[in-house]
Design a protein around this motif. Structure first.
Motif, PDB file in Angstrom:
ATOM      1  N   SER A 189      65.831  77.923  -0.741  1.00 40.59           N
ATOM      2  CA  SER A 189      66.839  78.832  -0.194  1.00 40.59           C
ATOM      3  C   SER A 189      66.913  80.063  -1.082  1.00 40.59           C
ATOM      4  CB  SER A 189      68.205  78.151  -0.076  1.00 40.59           C
ATOM      5  OG  SER A 189      68.629  77.671  -1.327  1.00 40.59           O
ATOM      6  N   GLY A 190      67.717  81.020  -0.614  1.00 47.13           N
ATOM      7  CA  GLY A 190      67.890  82.238  -1.399  1.00 47.13           C
ATOM      8  C   GLY A 190      66.679  83.148  -1.316  1.00 47.13           C
ATOM      9  N   PRO A 191      66.601  84.105  -2.190  1.00 41.81           N
ATOM     10  CA  PRO A 191      67.511  84.356  -3.298  1.00 41.81           C
ATOM     11  C   PRO A 191      68.861  84.872  -2.800  1.00 41.81           C
ATOM     12  CG  PRO A 191      65.921  86.136  -3.174  1.00 41.81           C
ATOM     13  CD  PRO A 191      65.537  85.112  -2.141  1.00 41.81           C
ATOM     14  N   TYR A 192      69.881  84.612  -3.610  1.00 36.30           N
ATOM     15  CA  TYR A 192      71.231  85.044  -3.278  1.00 36.30           C
ATOM     16  C   TYR A 192      71.679  86.124  -4.245  1.00 36.30           C
ATOM     17  CZ  TYR A 192      71.693  80.651  -0.609  1.00 36.30           C
ATOM     18  OH  TYR A 192      71.540  79.615   0.266  1.00 36.30           O
ATOM     19  N   VAL A 193      72.352  87.151  -3.696  1.00 34.33           N
ATOM     20  CA  VAL A 193      72.951  88.200  -4.506  1.00 34.33           C
ATOM     21  C   VAL A 193      74.408  88.333  -4.077  1.00 34.33           C
ATOM     22  CG1 VAL A 193      72.805  90.575  -5.312  1.00 34.33           C
ATOM     23  CG2 VAL A 193      70.760  89.452  -4.454  1.00 34.33           C
ATOM     24  N   GLU A 194      75.263  88.363  -5.055  1.00 33.82           N
ATOM     25  CA  GLU A 194      76.695  88.500  -4.816  1.00 33.82           C
ATOM     26  C   GLU A 194      77.000  89.837  -4.145  1.00 33.82           C
ATOM     27  OE1 GLU A 194      80.438  87.751  -7.723  1.00 33.82           O
ATOM     28  OE2 GLU A 194      78.769  88.883  -8.556  1.00 33.82           O
ATOM     29  N   GLY A 195      77.946  89.835  -3.225  1.00 33.94           N
ATOM     30  CA  GLY A 195      78.421  91.080  -2.634  1.00 33.94           C
ATOM     31  C   GLY A 195      77.533  91.691  -1.566  1.00 33.94           C
ATOM     32  N   ASN A 196      76.626  90.916  -1.014  1.00 36.56           N
ATOM     33  CA  ASN A 196      75.779  91.390   0.090  1.00 36.56           C
ATOM     34  C   ASN A 196      74.984  92.645  -0.224  1.00 36.56           C
ATOM     35  OD1 ASN A 196      76.335  89.353   1.980  1.00 36.56           O
ATOM     36  ND2 ASN A 196      78.296  90.307   2.445  1.00 36.56           N
ATOM     37  N   ILE A 255      71.106  84.436  -7.848  1.00 36.80           N
ATOM     38  CA  ILE A 255      70.505  83.113  -7.997  1.00 36.80           C
ATOM     39  C   ILE A 255      69.147  83.144  -7.308  1.00 36.80           C
ATOM     40  CG2 ILE A 255      70.716  80.622  -7.593  1.00 36.80           C
ATOM     41  CD1 ILE A 255      73.731  81.169  -6.961  1.00 36.80           C
ATOM     42  N   VAL A 256      68.117  82.694  -8.018  1.00 34.93           N
ATOM     43  CA  VAL A 256      66.791  82.528  -7.424  1.00 34.93           C
ATOM     44  C   VAL A 256      66.417  81.054  -7.625  1.00 34.93           C
ATOM     45  CG1 VAL A 256      64.353  83.122  -7.549  1.00 34.93           C
ATOM     46  CG2 VAL A 256      66.076  84.900  -7.850  1.00 34.93           C
ATOM     47  N   ILE A 277      61.514  83.160 -15.099  1.00 34.83           N
ATOM     48  CA  ILE A 277      62.412  84.319 -15.179  1.00 34.83           C
ATOM     49  C   ILE A 277      61.693  85.575 -14.691  1.00 34.83           C
ATOM     50  CG2 ILE A 277      63.587  85.870 -16.797  1.00 34.83           C
ATOM     51  CD1 ILE A 277      64.387  83.301 -18.377  1.00 34.83           C
ATOM     52  N   ALA A 278      60.465  85.783 -15.119  1.00 37.31           N
ATOM     53  CA  ALA A 278      59.702  86.956 -14.677  1.00 37.31           C
ATOM     54  C   ALA A 278      59.526  86.952 -13.158  1.00 37.31           C
ATOM     55  CB  ALA A 278      58.345  87.001 -15.378  1.00 37.31           C
ATOM     56  N   ASP A 279      59.211  85.790 -12.593  1.00 39.49           N
ATOM     57  CA  ASP A 279      59.048  85.682 -11.135  1.00 39.49           C
ATOM     58  C   ASP A 279      60.368  85.970 -10.415  1.00 39.49           C
ATOM     59  OD1 ASP A 279      56.416  84.958 -11.621  1.00 39.49           O
ATOM     60  OD2 ASP A 279      56.736  82.812 -11.208  1.00 39.49           O
ATOM     61  N   ALA A 280      61.464  85.434 -10.952  1.00 38.65           N
ATOM     62  CA  ALA A 280      62.781  85.645 -10.342  1.00 38.65           C
ATOM     63  C   ALA A 280      63.167  87.120 -10.379  1.00 38.65           C
ATOM     64  CB  ALA A 280      63.832  84.798 -11.057  1.00 38.65           C
ATOM     65  N   GLU A 281      62.916  87.769 -11.503  1.00 35.26           N
ATOM     66  CA  GLU A 281      63.251  89.191 -11.606  1.00 35.26           C
ATOM     67  C   GLU A 281      62.430  90.018 -10.612  1.00 35.26           C
ATOM     68  OE1 GLU A 281      62.925  90.156 -15.778  1.00 35.26           O
ATOM     69  OE2 GLU A 281      64.872  89.235 -16.229  1.00 35.26           O
ATOM     70  N   ALA A 282      61.173  89.663 -10.439  1.00 32.89           N
ATOM     71  CA  ALA A 282      60.334  90.364  -9.460  1.00 32.89           C
ATOM     72  C   ALA A 282      60.896  90.172  -8.044  1.00 32.89           C
ATOM     73  CB  ALA A 282      58.892  89.869  -9.545  1.00 32.89           C
ATOM     74  N   LYS A 283      61.301  88.947  -7.718  1.00 33.77           N
ATOM     75  CA  LYS A 283      61.887  88.683  -6.396  1.00 33.77           C
ATOM     76  C   LYS A 283      63.164  89.480  -6.192  1.00 33.77           C
ATOM     77  CE  LYS A 283      60.207  84.038  -5.571  1.00 33.77           C
ATOM     78  NZ  LYS A 283      60.548  82.624  -5.475  1.00 33.77           N
ATOM     79  N   GLY A 292      64.941  73.781 -10.308  1.00 32.50           N
ATOM     80  CA  GLY A 292      65.941  74.575 -11.019  1.00 32.50           C
ATOM     81  C   GLY A 292      66.207  75.917 -10.367  1.00 32.50           C
ATOM     82  N   GLN A 293      67.020  76.690 -11.059  1.00 33.24           N
ATOM     83  CA  GLN A 293      67.416  78.014 -10.602  1.00 33.24           C
ATOM     84  C   GLN A 293      67.345  78.988 -11.765  1.00 33.24           C
ATOM     85  OE1 GLN A 293      68.756  74.845  -8.804  1.00 33.24           O
ATOM     86  NE2 GLN A 293      70.063  75.333 -10.505  1.00 33.24           N
ATOM     87  N   ILE A 294      67.220  80.261 -11.422  1.00 38.03           N
ATOM     88  CA  ILE A 294      67.362  81.344 -12.370  1.00 38.03           C
ATOM     89  C   ILE A 294      68.654  82.048 -11.959  1.00 38.03           C
ATOM     90  CG2 ILE A 294      66.330  83.375 -13.420  1.00 38.03           C
ATOM     91  CD1 ILE A 294      64.593  80.749 -13.518  1.00 38.03           C
ATOM     92  N   CYS A 295      69.597  82.127 -12.895  1.00 34.60           N
ATOM     93  CA  CYS A 295      70.893  82.719 -12.608  1.00 34.60           C
ATOM     94  C   CYS A 295      71.144  83.856 -13.595  1.00 34.60           C
ATOM     95  CB  CYS A 295      71.997  81.675 -12.767  1.00 34.60           C
ATOM     96  SG  CYS A 295      71.748  80.171 -11.796  1.00 34.60           S
TER      97      CYS A 295
END
Length: 123
Positions: A90-97, A83-84, A32-38, A62-65
């Protein structure tokens, strides 16, 4: 004597289970910490805030959502789902560009449903 051996074995198993559980939590917390940093880099906002962050899947695929609230470079603030992927395939993906790597709304919704919701994300 036999009861003491059984009790000792039970204690060892209990301690091992506790250590295993702690180990499970450790990788999730770090993921989670890594995903938030990304995501802070992805949305170009080091002060971005997160909510409803959950790990789905396992520690290798897995994924962090969750949701992120970030200040936009164009002004204003926006909250969007993200989603990370733990394995960085792939990703990370953020909704709404709103990220630096845009993804279509259709692609995001597909990934959210299949990689977050179907993998156990609780909305």
């Amino acid at each position: 004597m036999r009861a003491m051996k059984i009790a000792k074995s039970a204690l060892i198993l209990l301690l091992a289970a506790g250590l295993f559980a702690c180990g499970q939590q450790d990788w999730r917390k770090q993921a989670i910490a890594d995903a938030e940093a990304k995501m802070r880099i992805e949305v170009s906002d080091p002060a971005a805030k997160f909510s409803d962050v959950q790990v789905t899947g396992d520690d290798t695929t897995g994924q962090i959502c969750g949701s992120i609230s970030a200040k936009l470079l164009t002004g204003g603030e926006r909250t969007a789902r993200f989603i990370v992927y733990i394995d960085n395939t792939s990703g990370p993906y953020v909704e709404g560009n709103i990220g630096v790597h845009p993804v279509s709304d259709d692609r995001f919704v597909f990934a959210w449903q299949n990689d977050c919701v179907k993998e156990g994300y609780k909305e």
